[in-house]
Structures are given as structure tokens and as C-alpha cells.
Design a protein around this motif. Structure first.
Motif, short mmCIF file in Angstrom:
data_model
loop_
_atom_site.label_atom_id
_atom_site.label_comp_id
_atom_site.label_asym_id
_atom_site.label_seq_id
_atom_site.Cartn_x
_atom_site.Cartn_y
_atom_site.Cartn_z
N THR A 231 0.83 -1.21 0.00
CA THR A 231 0.00 0.00 0.00
C THR A 231 0.86 1.25 0.00
O THR A 231 0.62 2.20 -0.76
N TRP A 232 1.90 1.26 0.82
CA TRP A 232 2.78 2.43 0.87
C TRP A 232 3.64 2.53 -0.38
O TRP A 232 4.09 3.64 -0.74
N ALA A 233 3.88 1.42 -1.06
CA ALA A 233 4.58 1.49 -2.35
C ALA A 233 3.77 2.28 -3.36
O ALA A 233 4.32 3.01 -4.19
N PHE A 234 2.44 2.16 -3.30
CA PHE A 234 1.60 2.97 -4.18
C PHE A 234 1.63 4.44 -3.78
O PHE A 234 1.58 5.32 -4.64
N VAL A 235 1.69 4.71 -2.47
CA VAL A 235 1.80 6.09 -2.03
C VAL A 235 3.06 6.74 -2.60
O VAL A 235 3.05 7.90 -3.01
N ALA A 236 4.15 5.97 -2.65
CA ALA A 236 5.45 6.49 -3.11
C ALA A 236 5.77 6.03 -4.52
O ALA A 236 6.94 5.90 -4.87
N PHE A 237 4.75 5.82 -5.37
CA PHE A 237 5.02 5.26 -6.70
C PHE A 237 5.85 6.19 -7.56
O PHE A 237 6.52 5.74 -8.50
N ARG A 238 5.85 7.49 -7.26
CA ARG A 238 6.63 8.44 -8.07
C ARG A 238 8.12 8.29 -7.85
O ARG A 238 8.92 8.80 -8.64
N LYS A 239 8.52 7.62 -6.77
CA LYS A 239 9.94 7.43 -6.44
C LYS A 239 10.26 5.94 -6.52
O LYS A 239 9.98 5.18 -5.60
N PRO A 402 -5.95 8.34 -15.46
CA PRO A 402 -5.07 8.18 -16.63
C PRO A 402 -3.88 9.13 -16.61
O PRO A 402 -2.87 8.88 -17.30
N HIS A 403 -3.97 10.21 -15.80
CA HIS A 403 -2.88 11.19 -15.76
C HIS A 403 -1.75 10.75 -14.83
O HIS A 403 -0.66 11.32 -14.89
N LEU A 404 -1.99 9.76 -13.97
CA LEU A 404 -0.96 9.33 -13.02
C LEU A 404 -0.07 8.28 -13.66
O LEU A 404 -0.36 7.09 -13.64
N GLN A 405 1.00 8.75 -14.27
CA GLN A 405 1.99 7.88 -14.89
C GLN A 405 3.36 8.23 -14.32
O GLN A 405 3.56 9.34 -13.79
N PHE A 406 4.29 7.29 -14.44
CA PHE A 406 5.63 7.60 -13.98
C PHE A 406 6.36 8.36 -15.08
O PHE A 406 6.62 7.84 -16.16
N THR A 407 6.67 9.63 -14.78
CA THR A 407 7.44 10.46 -15.69
C THR A 407 8.53 11.11 -14.89
O THR A 407 8.27 11.90 -13.99
N GLN A 408 9.76 10.80 -15.22
CA GLN A 408 10.88 11.23 -14.41
C GLN A 408 11.06 12.75 -14.43
O GLN A 408 11.57 13.34 -13.49
N ASP A 409 10.59 13.38 -15.48
CA ASP A 409 10.82 14.82 -15.62
C ASP A 409 9.83 15.66 -14.84
O ASP A 409 10.00 16.86 -14.71
N LEU A 410 8.73 15.05 -14.34
CA LEU A 410 7.72 15.80 -13.62
C LEU A 410 7.93 15.67 -12.13
O LEU A 410 8.32 14.61 -11.64
N ASP A 411 7.67 16.74 -11.40
CA ASP A 411 7.80 16.68 -9.94
C ASP A 411 6.45 16.36 -9.32
O ASP A 411 5.44 16.20 -9.99
N ASP A 412 6.46 16.27 -8.00
CA ASP A 412 5.25 15.84 -7.30
C ASP A 412 4.11 16.85 -7.46
O ASP A 412 2.95 16.46 -7.55
#
Length: 441
Positions: A231-239, A402-412
Motif C-alpha cells: 500500500t505504501w509502495a503505491f503512495v510512493a510510486f513516483r519514487k 489516466p494522468h498518473l503515470q511515472f514520468t521522471q521529468d515531472l515533480d510531485d
């Protein structure tokens, strides 16, 4: 409960009926009976009779319970596979406002944690504590441990369980409280950060506590811990490094999170997958180092490592573990092997052909991967609902993402979504026609 409430006891059937009434009163959509929300509630509650049947003393009733849970797991799996095809996610609030839900959440949490403190320890929890004592005393682990110990935990749970030795008798309940608190806080952060609505987070956390499966297994922190980490992995999915550490620890607790790794690596793609794999490798090294520190010699370290490897291998062994759907079948069963083959084909297809690499697809695929393990797991397969209930709740309550994707160039800040944006997406999805599968209007 005798310590705080003398002569007050809530058995499993009574808790089922009470929670059923509360869940229906708070979450059932009376003005929209034929809705996906009501179908999901019915599916969640349908697992509880199976757990009651498994807990019965009659062998016939237990067999019926395992068959019941097997069918429920199949239904859950189909629901998760279909979820990415559902284009409409209308906003459905609860029948109780956010403040009332928060009060109910804290009240039920206090009630369940009191039960965890006053109840006797489950067998799997006792085995995990025994394994932690062996780590502290640097005692060699016998690779021929019984099945209950092999399924109880991996090295990560045993290392974390050493905390329980500090608190002595209160240690195991303390770990159970921390594990459940991690789940409900993770669900709240998912609702706030990913779904853009704190009330959804409170609703998911409250429903998690109200479900009978949570009350029935409230003291088994070793089964709650991996779900909390996921569950917390989803919270921190951007990292990817943080999520890799969390999923690595989850893999060190039980075997089923291993099947999430290829799906998450595919989600991160070329930019994030190297960091994700690096974090997993670091966790594996740390766990092996902890085993080395608690070993008296190389032979002891080898035995502990072999015992850890036996955790996943025990699933494929020929031994008779315990009652379950496959209790009459060994590892060469002509019925169980095709189920396993189909499962691995499903995980491979989800990894190679995800369709869209965003969080809403990742949620459904992760839940499907965990639920699928229940269909071929020999050790009481189908009983461990706490492995995937938090994932199910996130899929059930999620809006369009659909907007929640992993994109390294975008910040939180650029990736965060506000509550108004989510609700406008709900309204748009409910008013505009969709070309995808629509089961309910």
C-alpha cells in the motif's frame, strides 16, 4: 475482551452480522441499486461466509469453505482483469459524512486493537516470534521446519519481529497494531495524494476495518505487513527507489509479492526500472547481511539461507501442509499445474502487454497478481484475504487516473491532482458516452 469488557464476547458469526449491517448502512447505494459499487460490496462480503465455514469443526463444512473461497477468488480475479476496461467511474459518496466516518474508523480500530491485545496469538505469529528469537540468539534454522513455519514469514518479518522481543508479551500485539495502522494510514494517503479526496481515504480505511476478514485475523501481523508495504509502495510510486525498498521488504516477508516485481518494473519502464531494481538488490543484500550477523558460522548462515529459500519452494513441495482447496493434491497434480501455468501466463501478459502504463492499470494488475496466487497456493489457499484486501479497496474506490503515470521529468506538484479535478473527471466520465465496456449506468 474479558479484561476491559467482562462477560462480553463477539464471536465470528456475530461480528459478521454486525459488520454486514454497518457496511450496508454506510456504503450501499440505495438510490442506485444496480451500480458497480454495490456489486463490489457484495463480492467483498461474500468471502466472509467462506471464512466461517473454514473455521468450523466439521471436515465437510471446511471443504465447503475452501471451495467457496476458491470461487470468490476467481470472481475477484475476473473483476480485477475487467477493471481497466471500465471507462465510467462516477463519483459515489458514502451515506455518512467524512467526520462520521473518521469517528467510526477510530472507534473500530480501538475495538480491534483491544481484541489483538487480549486474544491469544495465532500459530503463525508464534512461529514468527520463535524465528526472531533464533535470529537474536544466533541459533541455526532447521531447513526441515514444519509447513506452518515456512509459510509464516520470510527473513524480513523475522528481523522486524525482533522488536517484539523488546516488549516481551506485548510485542506481538504491538506489531499487529503497527501493521494495521500502516494499512489504514496508507489507504488515507492514497485517497489524499493519488485520488485527490481525503474522504475517499477515510472511507477505504473504515471499510478495511469493518470487513470481517480483518477482525478474524487481527493478530496475524505477518500477513498484514506485506499488504501494508505494498500500500505504501503505491503512495510512493513516483519514487522508484522508495517503492523498490518497500516491495523488497514485502518480498522478504512472504512469497506472493515476488509476482508484483515484473509488473512494477514494466510500469517504470527504461527510466525508472534501473533504480527500482537497484533498490530491490539493496534490500536483498541487507537481509542477507542480517542473516550473516546472526549466524555463528558459515554452516549456520547456509542453513538460514536455505530455510529462507524454502519459503517459496514449500509452495511447490509434495508435503501435506494443512487443509485447503488442494489438500488432496501434490505438486504434480494434473489439476493444480494447469492453474499455475495459466497464472504465470497471466502475469507475463500483464508485464509485456499492459495496454496503458498508469496507476489505475497498475492497481488492477497488482491486485490480480496477488489474488491469482490464492488459486494455486497449497497452504490454505484462498484464506489469506488480508494479502489483497487493501488493493481491492483502492481499485473499488479509485476515480479515473489516466494522468498518473511515472514520468521522471515531472515533480510531485505537477503530478498531484486536486479534489476538484478528480470530481470534474468523475462528472465528465459519467456524462460523456464511453466506447469501453460499460456494465452499469
Amino acid at each position: 475482551m474479558d479484561l476491559l469488557l467482562p462477560n462480553f464476547d463477539v464471536n465470528q458469526p456475530t461480528w459478521f452480522y454486525l459488520s454486514l449491517l454497518l457496511i450496508v448502512a454506510v456504503y450501499f447505494r440505495f438510490m442506485r441499486v444496480f451500480s458497480l459499487r454495490n456489486l463490489d460490496l457484495a463480492l467483498l462480503l461474500s468471502a466472509s461466509p467462506g471464512l466461517l465455514f473454514v473455521a468450523a469443526e466439521s471436515d465437510v463444512t471446511q471443504t465447503l469453505g475452501h471451495v467457496w473461497l476458491f470461487v470468490v477468488a476467481c470472481t475477484f480475479l475476473v473483476r480485477m482483469l475487467v477493471d481497466p476496461l471500465l471507462g465510467r467511474r462516477p463519483y459515489l459518496g458514502q451515506n455518512l459524512n467524512t467526520h462520521g466516518l473518521a469517528f467510526l474508523c477510530f472507534s473500530v480500530f480501538a475495538f480491534l486493537m483491544t481484541q489483538a491485545i487480549t486474544s491469544s496469538l495465532p500459530r503463525t505469529t508464534e512461529v514468527t516470534i520463535e524465528r526472531a528469537e533464533k535470529l537474536v540468539s544466533r541459533t541455526a534454522t532447521d531447513p526441515s521446519e514444519d509447513a506452518a513455519q515456512q509459510v509464516a514469514s520470510g527473513p524480513a518479518t523475522a528481523v522486524l519481529a525482533t522488536i517484539a522481543l523488546i516488549f516481551e508479551d506485548f510485542g506481538p500485539p504491538f506489531l499487529a497494531i503497527l501493521a494495521h495502522a500502516a494499512v489504514i494510514s496508507g489507504l488515507w494517503f492514497v485517497g489524499r495524494n493519488l485520488f485527490g479526496d481525503k474522504s475517499i481515504g477515510v472511507a477505504m480505511a473504515t471499510l478495511y476495518l469493518l470487513l470481517p476478514c480483518t477482525a478474524y485475523n487481527v493478530g496475524e501481523f505477518n500477513h498484514v505487513l506485506p499488504a501494508a508495504l505494498i500500500t505504501w509502495a503505491f503512495v510512493a510510486f513516483r519514487k522508484p527507489i522508495v517503492s523498490g525498498v518497500l516491495l523488497g521488504l514485502a518480498c522478504g516477508t512472504l512469497v506472493f509479492p515476488l509476482f508484483l516485481l515484473p509488473i512494477w518494473a514494466a510500469f517504470y519502464g527504461r527510466k525508472g526500472a534501473p533504480k527500482f531494481v537497484m533498490a530491490l538488490t539493496g534490500v536483498a543484500v541487507v537481509l542477507l547481511f542480517s542473516l550473516a550477523l546472526t549466524s555463528i558460522d558459515s554452516e549456520s548462515f547456509f542453513q538460514k539461507t536455505i530455510g529462507t529459500i524454502n519459503v517459496p519452494l514449500a509452495v511447490l513441495s509434495q508435503s501435506e501442509f494443512s487443509s485447503g482447496f488442494w489438500k488432496e493434491a501434490n505438486y504434480v497434480s494434473p489439476y493444480r499445474w494447469p492453474v499455475m501455468a495459466l497464472y504465470f501466463i497471466m502475469v507475463t501478459l500483464m508485464t509485456l502487454f499492459p495496454g496503458r502504463r498508469n496507476v489505475e492499470v497498475l492497481l488492477a494488475q497488482s491486485a490480480a497478481a496477488v489474488i491469482g496466487t490464492q488459486l494455486w497456493y497449497t497452504q490454505q489457499g484462498g484464506v489469506y484475504l488480508l494479502w489483497y484486501v487493501p488493493l481491492l479497496l483502492m481499485v473499488i474506490f479509485r476515480p479515473r487516473l489516466p494522468h498518473l503515470q511515472f514520468t521522471q521529468d515531472l515533480d510531485d506538484e505537477e503530478l498531484s491532482v486536486s479534489k476538484s479535478t478528480v470530481r470534474s473527471a468523475h462528472n465528465a466520465s459519467s456524462t460523456q458516452p464511453s466506447r469501453r465496456l460499460q456494465l452499469f449506468r
